[in-house]
Design an enzyme around this catalytic site. Structure first.
Site, short mmCIF file in Angstrom:
data_model
loop_
_atom_site.label_atom_id
_atom_site.label_comp_id
_atom_site.label_asym_id
_atom_site.label_seq_id
_atom_site.Cartn_x
_atom_site.Cartn_y
_atom_site.Cartn_z
N THR A 128 35.22 26.95 39.24
CA THR A 128 36.52 27.50 38.87
C THR A 128 37.56 27.05 39.88
OG1 THR A 128 35.57 29.44 37.78
CG2 THR A 128 37.85 29.63 38.49
N PHE A 172 41.19 27.76 41.56
CA PHE A 172 42.08 28.88 41.85
C PHE A 172 43.37 28.38 42.50
CE2 PHE A 172 37.79 30.56 41.98
CZ PHE A 172 37.88 31.82 41.39
#
Length: 280
Positions: free
Chosen positions: A173, A175
């Site tokens: 992921t 960010f």
């Protein structure tokens, strides 16, 4: 220093915050993505950590909309390896579990485990780290959670299986870190820039012309995403990540040309994020 993240202590977002700002930083869990922006806007925290894209499930579309709504500058980026583990109370074994709770995406990403262990029921929960928190607080026997080894450490639980995902090592992921005021652009350190733009006229070839500004100047467009324009049905906002920063001549010229045909919002310039594991 206070950093807000969405989820519970031990969440992947908290791990991203600590990687970016150091393990001495004070982290503040919140329930919703919009709270991340409000807390920065109201100076309740110094920064917020915002998940923007996952390598398997794609964009976090709500956060694209919120970036434009609040216009809080992006000042950092990090890519975090998502490493799901099976977690339970100390003394438990896989064979003693009757149920596993976690976020629906985590349950799906570990579907092979459930196929191989049909006696274990899977139950959706609102958050990966939250599932581990519940097991610890309620001392749930025979119940496992799916979260990170960092979450197990936070709640004093045991990792029964690691890795657990169907395809370990392929789930990451990305960010963003946001704050209230923009940082001065560093011509050397800031290697990425994020913008939003809205074409002034909805005519054939408008997007092609906008993107051509970057091709003409040799600027690498790393990513582009479209979202509906609020209040204007069937019109769209385009979000783009590009290599470089506005102090570089090629980027400056591309953005100046783009401004002649579109409204351009600079969301931030920052250093391209490194890939990190959840564990420290």
């Amino acid at each position: 220093m206070k950093i807000a993240f969405q989820g519970r202590y031990g969440a992947y977002s908290e791990s991203a915050a600590l990687h970016l700002f150091g393990r001495d930083a004070e982290t503040v869990p919140v329930d919703t993505f919009e709270e991340l922006y409000k807390m920065v806007q109201n100076s309740e925290v110094n920064y917020s950590i915002v998940p923007i894209e996952n390598s398997t499930t794609g964009s976090v579309l709500e956060n694209y909309d919120l970036l434009l709504k609040y216009r809080l500058p992006i000042i950092g980026e990090i890519k975090l390896q998502i490493n799901h583990c099976l977690i339970a109370l100390k003394g438990e074994k896989v064979v003693t579990l009757t149920k596993v709770i976690s976020h629906p995406q985590a349950l799906e990403q570990c579907s092979i485990f459930f196929k191989n262990n049909p006696q274990i029921e899977k139950e959706p929960f609102f958050d990966t780290a939250g599932s581990v928190e519940r097991i610890a607080k309620e001392q749930l026997k025979g119940v496992g959670g799916i979260a990170s080894a960092f979450a197990a450490e936070c709640y004093g639980l045991e990792v029964l299986k690691n890795p657990l995902a169907n395809f370990p090592g392929t789930n990451s992921t990305r960010f963003f870190a946001i704050q209230k005021e923009p940082l001065p652009v560093d011509p050397v350190l800031h290697t990425k820039t994020s913008i939003a733009f809205i074409a002034e006229k909805n005519v054939p070839g408008a997007l092609h012309a906008c993107l051509g500004c970057f091709a003409k100047q040799g600027v690498d467009l790393i990513r582009i995403e479209s979202r509906p324009k609020s209040g204007s049905p069937w019109e769209y906002v385009f979000y783009a990540d590009l290599a470089g920063n506005p102090l570089q001549q090629s980027v400056e010229q591309a953005l100046q040309e783009l401004k002649t045909m579109a409204k351009v919002i600079l969301l931030g310039s920052y250093a391209s994020g490194e890939c990190k594991g959840v564990e420290f």
